[in-house]
Design a protein around this motif. Structure first.
Motif, PDB file in Angstrom:
ATOM      1  N   GLU A 170     -10.194 -11.812  -0.956  1.00 58.92           N
ATOM      2  CA  GLU A 170      -9.940 -11.487   0.464  1.00 58.92           C
ATOM      3  C   GLU A 170     -10.932 -12.193   1.389  1.00 58.92           C
ATOM      4  OE1 GLU A 170      -9.630  -7.246   1.151  1.00 58.92           O
ATOM      5  OE2 GLU A 170      -8.641  -6.900  -0.768  1.00 58.92           O
ATOM      6  N   HIS A 205      -1.294  -6.176  -4.215  1.00 59.85           N
ATOM      7  CA  HIS A 205      -2.411  -5.454  -3.600  1.00 59.85           C
ATOM      8  C   HIS A 205      -1.859  -4.203  -2.935  1.00 59.85           C
ATOM      9  CE1 HIS A 205      -6.185  -4.877  -1.364  1.00 59.85           C
ATOM     10  NE2 HIS A 205      -5.457  -4.650  -0.297  1.00 59.85           N
ATOM     11  N   LYS A 265       0.847  -1.196   0.000  1.00 58.13           N
ATOM     12  CA  LYS A 265       0.000   0.000   0.000  1.00 58.13           C
ATOM     13  C   LYS A 265       0.887   1.253   0.000  1.00 58.13           C
ATOM     14  CE  LYS A 265      -3.787  -2.449   2.219  1.00 58.13           C
ATOM     15  NZ  LYS A 265      -4.502  -2.761   3.478  1.00 58.13           N
TER      16      LYS A 265
END
Ligand code: XIL
Length: 354
Positions: A266, A103, A70
């Motif tokens: 997820e 991700h 992230k």
């Protein structure tokens, strides 16, 4: 000369069937090979408890870094990338011939403060482009699939054209979604590019409108020729809330019609409000996962199934949706002692659908 490390990795990835846009779709796999299974992993947990790495290697063909890719983790400053944590997960994947699912490249949340201080479209576009190019290039050998855009739909969508507010949207408009996919495709034309969303599987409340808006966005992207290849259903299932089986099955069938692959990215079950006794709770959880996976495999096999963690010891549900009775949450396929629970049997059953 024998095979290089890269050859071995490529063989590993090809064997597990995880990956690429034009490559090994689940439907192209031999009948005996189950749909790839992945677990999301948070580096501090991996480093603290050797049982976790062992369980991942024993059960999984892929890992997803929970937080390490992230922006908040990799982008301390506009001109800086810090890949220390994500490199460790990538190396864990490489060493164990696992794929890594990236991700996420564009998300409204978990942005460093400097991003929220960008004020011009040109600066935002430059930052986005540099981020996608640098990140995808670094992990191109091990990450063959990416959540390019995460959670683009607002929770309470009022119209199918509603998009989630974000700093990217404020500066670049709704087109930032298409832009991100185009940039990603330019970097790695063979990577599987995913649009990822949650709360699209339930029957009541705001969920149907969110599902419609998600479908509308995806259709719009495909119609415009934007290189999106797969729909990621996060599957943070709200324990006890009925799955909209028919509507979800229809949504997935429509997405397949557009030529898209379907991934569960997820999966976990938010068991905060479910009954306490472990056997009762596990049965409800397994049944809900069954409803969810049943609906989305009604029109064909999945490309992959990933759970958000693997063992109940290491799950965000513990702090995000802790129980008031003090009992531990049980959202994942392995229990606190890394023993299989009924949820795992359900997952395995749906992995064998071809
Ligand atoms: C969560 C992580 O599990 C937490 O550790 C973090 O603090 C917040 O994000 N949807 C997503 C994931 O796409 O990135 C989120 O992960 C869970 C919801």
């Amino acid at each position: 000369m024998g095979p290089t490390r890269r050859d071995v990795l490529a063989m590993g990835l090809a064997t597990c069937g995880w990956a690429a846009a034009g490559g090994t779709a689940a439907s192209a796999q031999p009948a005996h090979r189950p749909v790839p299974f992945g677990g999301a992993v948070y580096l501090p947990d991996l480093e603290a408890d050797p049982r976790l790495g062992d369980a991942i290697v024993a059960h999984c063909q892929a890992v997803t870094p929970v937080n390490e890719l992230k922006w908040i983790s990799t982008r301390p400053a506009p001109d800086l990338f810090d890949f220390a944590a994500s490199d460790k997960i990538a190396d864990f994947a490489r060493t164990n011939a696992l794929a890594m699912h990236g991700h996420t490249l564009v998300w409204y949340a978990e942005l460093p403060e400097w991003v929220t201080r960008l004020t011009s479209a040109a600066d935002a576009e430059r930052a986005l482009t540099e981020h996608i190019v640098t990140t995808m290039q670094r992990y191109g050998d091990v990450a063959r699939s990416w959540d390019v855009v995460n959670e683009p739909i607002p929770d309470a969508a009022r119209r199918p054209t509603d998009r989630r507010d974000s700093h990217w949207r404020a500066l670049l408009g709704d087109d930032h979604i298409a832009q991100a996919f185009r940039i990603a495709h330019d970097v790695d034309p063979d990577a599987l590019l995913v649009i990822n969303e949650y709360d699209v599987e339930f029957a009541t409340g705001y969920f149907p409108a969110k599902r419609q808006a998600f479908a509308h966005l995806i259709r719009e992207l495909v119609d415009k020729g934007v290189p999106v290849h797969a729909v990621g259903l996060q599957g943070h299932l709200r324990g006890g809330v009925p799955i909209a089986k028919d509507e979800l099955a229809q949504f997935v069938a429509d997405m397949r019609e557009l030529g898209l692959k379907i991934m569960v990215t997820e999966l976990d079950v938010i068991d905060r409000d479910l009954p306490g006794p472990a056997d009762v709770r596990d049965a409800i959880i397994a049944a809900q996962v069954e409803d969810f996976l049943g609906a989305i495999t009604a029109s064909g096999p999945l490309h992959s199934i990933t759970t958000w963690g693997l063992s109940d010891t290491y799950t965000w549900i513990r702090w995000a949706y802790g129980r008031s009775d003090g009992l531990g949450n049980r959202p994942l396929p392995l229990d606190e002692n890394f023993q299989r629970k009924p949820m795992f049997d359900v997952i395995d059953r749906f992995r064998s659908i071809v």
